[in-house]
Design a protein around this motif. Structure first.
Motif, short mmCIF file in Angstrom:
data_model
loop_
_atom_site.label_atom_id
_atom_site.label_comp_id
_atom_site.label_asym_id
_atom_site.label_seq_id
_atom_site.Cartn_x
_atom_site.Cartn_y
_atom_site.Cartn_z
N THR A 99 0.84 -1.20 0.00
CA THR A 99 0.00 0.00 0.00
C THR A 99 0.88 1.25 0.00
O THR A 99 1.79 1.36 0.83
N SER A 102 0.20 7.09 2.61
CA SER A 102 -0.72 8.18 2.35
C SER A 102 -0.21 9.52 2.88
O SER A 102 0.57 9.56 3.84
N GLU A 103 -0.64 10.59 2.26
CA GLU A 103 -0.30 11.92 2.74
C GLU A 103 -0.86 12.14 4.14
O GLU A 103 -0.25 12.83 4.96
N GLU A 104 -2.02 11.55 4.41
CA GLU A 104 -2.62 11.70 5.73
C GLU A 104 -1.72 11.13 6.82
O GLU A 104 -1.55 11.74 7.88
N SER A 127 -1.03 3.03 6.59
CA SER A 127 -1.83 3.55 5.47
C SER A 127 -2.85 2.52 5.01
O SER A 127 -4.02 2.84 4.79
N ALA A 131 -7.08 2.56 5.41
CA ALA A 131 -7.92 2.40 4.23
C ALA A 131 -8.86 1.21 4.39
O ALA A 131 -10.05 1.29 4.03
#
Length: 201
Positions: A99, A102-104, A127, A131
């Motif tokens: 995966t 993520s920016e988050e 990440s 998700a």
């Protein structure tokens, strides 16, 4: 100083069958014993500790190939405690390894001020886990993620404080075993804490 033991005694003390011990030897999960001839060897308490660790890893769902990466790290421990923690973490299997990070997740760590290497497998795991939770209908808003992260800092502080400082090989063993075997303890404690908190309301 402990007395050497034959494979039959190693099997008896570890609870692992002799054919399985021979398999561990063939796969390089267990170092060879001290040879006493073509078909005989002596084993030590270090072998016993290794067998118990390998068995625990495999019972926890770690594959033989992944367990071998762990034992290779144990056989060549790094020189610093920080590198040791990284070696242990990186040797263990990481879910959601494919995966993208993520920016988050990166924003969350930046907001917390956490010092994490950009190639940490746990970034991918987090990440992917976020998700997966959201796709199953668990919203995980940013404030909840931050709350979870802040709570785990206390857990991590206990983990790091309990890593031995005098012997890096023992420390690496503790980190690996602790990560795999204490995760279920933490999950059980979380459920008990949920029950307690619910009863208080």
């Amino acid at each position: 100083m402990s007395l050497p033991m034959r494979m039959s005694e190693l099997s008896e003390r570890s609870g692992v069958a002799v054919p399985t011990l021979k398999y561990y030897l063939r796969e390089g999960l267990l170092p060879a014993g001290e040879s006493l001839g073509a078909t005989r060897a002596d084993y030590s308490d270090e072998h016993l500790r290794r067998v118990r660790l390998v068995r625990a890893l495999i019972d926890a769902g770690v594959s033989v190939a992944e367990a071998k990466r762990v034992t290779e790290a144990l056989d060549d421990p790094p020189r610093s405690r920080h590198d040791l923690l990284g070696r242990a973490q990186y040797a263990l299997p990481a879910p959601h390894a494919d995966t993208p990070v993520s920016e988050e997740v990166m924003a969350l760590l930046a907001g917390l001020g956490w010092a994490v290497t950009p190639d940490s497998p746990a970034l991918h795991s987090l990440s992917g886990a976020i998700a997966a939770a959201r796709s199953a209908g668990v919203p995980l808003p940013p404030e909840a993620l931050r709350g979870y992260a802040e709570a785990t800092e206390g857990v991590a502080a206990v983990d790091v404080a309990n890593v031995p400082t005098d012997d890096l090989a023992s420390a690496l063993h503790r980190v690996v075993a602790g990560t795999v075997l204490v995760d279920p303890v933490l999950a059980a404690l979380r459920r008990l804490a949920q029950e307690h908190m619910s009863s208080q309301r």
